[in-house]
Motif scaffolding. Structure first.
Motif, PDB file in Angstrom:
ATOM      1  N   SER A 124      -2.854   4.606   7.896  1.00  0.00           N
ATOM      2  CA  SER A 124      -2.664   5.582   6.815  1.00  0.00           C
ATOM      3  C   SER A 124      -1.428   5.228   5.997  1.00  0.00           C
ATOM      4  CB  SER A 124      -2.515   7.001   7.373  1.00  0.00           C
ATOM      5  OG  SER A 124      -3.713   7.415   7.995  1.00  0.00           O
ATOM      6  N   GLN A 125      -0.336   4.973   6.673  1.00  0.00           N
ATOM      7  CA  GLN A 125       0.925   4.639   5.999  1.00  0.00           C
ATOM      8  C   GLN A 125       0.811   3.296   5.282  1.00  0.00           C
ATOM      9  OE1 GLN A 125       4.495   5.595   8.159  1.00  0.00           O
ATOM     10  NE2 GLN A 125       5.491   3.727   7.451  1.00  0.00           N
ATOM     11  N   MET A 139      -2.240   7.160 -10.883  1.00  0.00           N
ATOM     12  CA  MET A 139      -2.920   6.138 -10.097  1.00  0.00           C
ATOM     13  C   MET A 139      -2.993   6.567  -8.622  1.00  0.00           C
ATOM     14  SD  MET A 139      -2.014   2.103  -9.927  1.00  0.00           S
ATOM     15  CE  MET A 139      -0.872   2.045  -8.567  1.00  0.00           C
ATOM     16  N   SER A 140      -4.164   6.481  -8.059  1.00  0.00           N
ATOM     17  CA  SER A 140      -4.296   6.895  -6.668  1.00  0.00           C
ATOM     18  C   SER A 140      -3.981   5.733  -5.726  1.00  0.00           C
ATOM     19  CB  SER A 140      -5.705   7.433  -6.405  1.00  0.00           C
ATOM     20  OG  SER A 140      -6.670   6.430  -6.616  1.00  0.00           O
ATOM     21  N   THR A 141      -3.582   6.078  -4.516  1.00  0.00           N
ATOM     22  CA  THR A 141      -3.271   5.055  -3.518  1.00  0.00           C
ATOM     23  C   THR A 141      -4.570   4.553  -2.903  1.00  0.00           C
ATOM     24  OG1 THR A 141      -3.151   6.640  -1.709  1.00  0.00           O
ATOM     25  CG2 THR A 141      -1.093   6.229  -2.932  1.00  0.00           C
ATOM     26  N   LEU A 142      -4.495   3.447  -2.232  1.00  0.00           N
ATOM     27  CA  LEU A 142      -5.642   2.905  -1.518  1.00  0.00           C
ATOM     28  C   LEU A 142      -6.115   3.914  -0.473  1.00  0.00           C
ATOM     29  CD1 LEU A 142      -7.445   0.447  -1.384  1.00  0.00           C
ATOM     30  CD2 LEU A 142      -5.757  -0.663   0.078  1.00  0.00           C
ATOM     31  N   TYR A 143      -5.173   4.574   0.160  1.00  0.00           N
ATOM     32  CA  TYR A 143      -5.475   5.621   1.143  1.00  0.00           C
ATOM     33  C   TYR A 143      -6.388   6.688   0.517  1.00  0.00           C
ATOM     34  CZ  TYR A 143      -4.480   9.618   4.256  1.00  0.00           C
ATOM     35  OH  TYR A 143      -4.576  10.701   5.098  1.00  0.00           O
ATOM     36  N   LYS A 173      -8.176   6.374  -2.312  1.00  0.00           N
ATOM     37  CA  LYS A 173      -9.408   5.757  -2.808  1.00  0.00           C
ATOM     38  C   LYS A 173     -10.465   5.615  -1.715  1.00  0.00           C
ATOM     39  CE  LYS A 173      -9.426   2.266  -5.674  1.00  0.00           C
ATOM     40  NZ  LYS A 173      -9.142   0.896  -6.130  1.00  0.00           N
ATOM     41  N   ILE A 174     -10.036   5.318  -0.500  1.00  0.00           N
ATOM     42  CA  ILE A 174     -11.028   5.103   0.557  1.00  0.00           C
ATOM     43  C   ILE A 174     -11.483   6.397   1.233  1.00  0.00           C
ATOM     44  CG2 ILE A 174     -10.175   2.766   0.989  1.00  0.00           C
ATOM     45  CD1 ILE A 174      -9.110   3.855   3.706  1.00  0.00           C
ATOM     46  N   GLY A 175     -10.838   7.496   0.929  1.00  0.00           N
ATOM     47  CA  GLY A 175     -11.270   8.764   1.513  1.00  0.00           C
ATOM     48  C   GLY A 175     -10.282   9.411   2.459  1.00  0.00           C
ATOM     49  N   GLY A 176      -9.053   8.891   2.493  1.00  0.00           N
ATOM     50  CA  GLY A 176      -7.992   9.533   3.264  1.00  0.00           C
ATOM     51  C   GLY A 176      -8.172   9.525   4.765  1.00  0.00           C
ATOM     52  N   GLN A 177      -7.621  10.538   5.374  1.00  0.00           N
ATOM     53  CA  GLN A 177      -7.552  10.664   6.837  1.00  0.00           C
ATOM     54  C   GLN A 177      -8.926  10.557   7.514  1.00  0.00           C
ATOM     55  OE1 GLN A 177      -4.593  11.075   8.474  1.00  0.00           O
ATOM     56  NE2 GLN A 177      -5.380  11.442  10.517  1.00  0.00           N
ATOM     57  N   ALA A 178      -9.922  11.234   6.963  1.00  0.00           N
ATOM     58  CA  ALA A 178     -11.254  11.233   7.593  1.00  0.00           C
ATOM     59  C   ALA A 178     -11.813   9.814   7.674  1.00  0.00           C
ATOM     60  CB  ALA A 178     -12.194  12.145   6.824  1.00  0.00           C
ATOM     61  N   THR A 179     -11.644   9.046   6.610  1.00  0.00           N
ATOM     62  CA  THR A 179     -12.158   7.677   6.615  1.00  0.00           C
ATOM     63  C   THR A 179     -11.345   6.796   7.553  1.00  0.00           C
ATOM     64  OG1 THR A 179     -13.007   7.897   4.374  1.00  0.00           O
ATOM     65  CG2 THR A 179     -12.675   5.660   5.175  1.00  0.00           C
ATOM     66  N   PRO A 218       0.248   9.319   4.027  1.00  0.00           N
ATOM     67  CA  PRO A 218       1.433   9.977   4.601  1.00  0.00           C
ATOM     68  C   PRO A 218       2.222   9.053   5.524  1.00  0.00           C
ATOM     69  CG  PRO A 218      -0.560  11.286   4.970  1.00  0.00           C
ATOM     70  CD  PRO A 218      -0.990   9.979   4.368  1.00  0.00           C
ATOM     71  N   LYS A 219       3.518   9.181   5.498  1.00  0.00           N
ATOM     72  CA  LYS A 219       4.409   8.377   6.345  1.00  0.00           C
ATOM     73  C   LYS A 219       4.515   9.044   7.708  1.00  0.00           C
ATOM     74  CE  LYS A 219       6.112   5.712   2.869  1.00  0.00           C
ATOM     75  NZ  LYS A 219       4.953   5.194   2.195  1.00  0.00           N
ATOM     76  N   GLN A 220       3.535   8.763   8.576  1.00  0.00           N
ATOM     77  CA  GLN A 220       3.505   9.418   9.888  1.00  0.00           C
ATOM     78  C   GLN A 220       3.733   8.442  11.034  1.00  0.00           C
ATOM     79  OE1 GLN A 220      -0.757  10.176  10.115  1.00  0.00           O
ATOM     80  NE2 GLN A 220      -0.606  11.770   8.610  1.00  0.00           N
ATOM     81  N   TYR A 221       3.692   7.149  10.755  1.00  0.00           N
ATOM     82  CA  TYR A 221       3.819   6.169  11.832  1.00  0.00           C
ATOM     83  C   TYR A 221       5.240   6.147  12.355  1.00  0.00           C
ATOM     84  CZ  TYR A 221       3.679   1.815  14.452  1.00  0.00           C
ATOM     85  OH  TYR A 221       3.776   0.886  15.452  1.00  0.00           O
ATOM     86  N   SER A 222       5.368   6.320  13.671  1.00  0.00           N
ATOM     87  CA  SER A 222       6.703   6.317  14.269  1.00  0.00           C
ATOM     88  C   SER A 222       6.800   5.309  15.412  1.00  0.00           C
ATOM     89  CB  SER A 222       7.053   7.721  14.781  1.00  0.00           C
ATOM     90  OG  SER A 222       6.105   8.118  15.754  1.00  0.00           O
ATOM     91  N   GLY A 223       5.832   4.393  15.461  1.00  0.00           N
ATOM     92  CA  GLY A 223       5.845   3.376  16.503  1.00  0.00           C
ATOM     93  C   GLY A 223       6.825   2.268  16.185  1.00  0.00           C
ATOM     94  N   ARG A 224       6.862   1.308  17.074  1.00  0.00           N
ATOM     95  CA  ARG A 224       7.762   0.164  16.901  1.00  0.00           C
ATOM     96  C   ARG A 224       7.259  -0.740  15.778  1.00  0.00           C
ATOM     97  NH1 ARG A 224       7.482  -2.096  22.876  1.00  0.00           N
ATOM     98  NH2 ARG A 224       5.329  -1.770  22.330  1.00  0.00           N
TER      99      ARG A 224
END
Length: 118
Positions: free
Chosen positions: A52-53, A1-5, A7-13, A58-64
């Motif tokens: 994205s996260q 099963m693919s993630t929503l990320y 399905k919508i086209g990933g980083q570019a979208t 990918p788990k890239q968010y490092s904000g508060r």
């Protein structure tokens, strides 16, 4: 099963969505003042990583956390509604299907209480 990320086209979208979203927010006189002192290049990178996260990428968010980020901003339901509408429209114009936009917006809506500090 693919993630929503995926399905919508990933980083570019996600990048297209965030750019369209920012254009709408910054054209709105009721919202742009919240970003008057914001480095928008940094904000763009944060939001791309965050969305994205949130959508299973990918788990890239490092904000508060959302409650800390929005503390003291005095955001109202109307602000949240406007932001949500712009995000939804940005997804549609970036080629995200209605079904996937709906699923993504459900994830965003789940953060409403934290964003509004309620």
């Amino acid at each position: 099963m693919s993630t929503l990320y995926e399905k919508i086209g990933g980083q570019a979208t996600i990048e297209k969505v965030v750019d369209a979203f920012h254009n709408s927010v910054m054209a709105d006189n009721n919202l742009k003042s919240f970003f008057a002192k914001t480095d928008m290049a940094k904000q763009r990178a944060h939001q791309i990583a965050f969305f994205s996260q949130l959508l299973g990428g990918p788990k890239q968010y490092s904000g508060r956390p959302m409650d800390k980020t929005h503390t003291g901003m005095k955001l109202s339901d109307q602000h949240f509604e406007a932001i949500s509408n712009y995000l939804s429209a940005a997804m549609s114009t970036s080629g995200v299907s209605a079904e996937d936009t709906s699923a993504a917006m459900a994830k965003v809506s789940s953060l409403k209480a934290a964003i509004l500090n309620k």
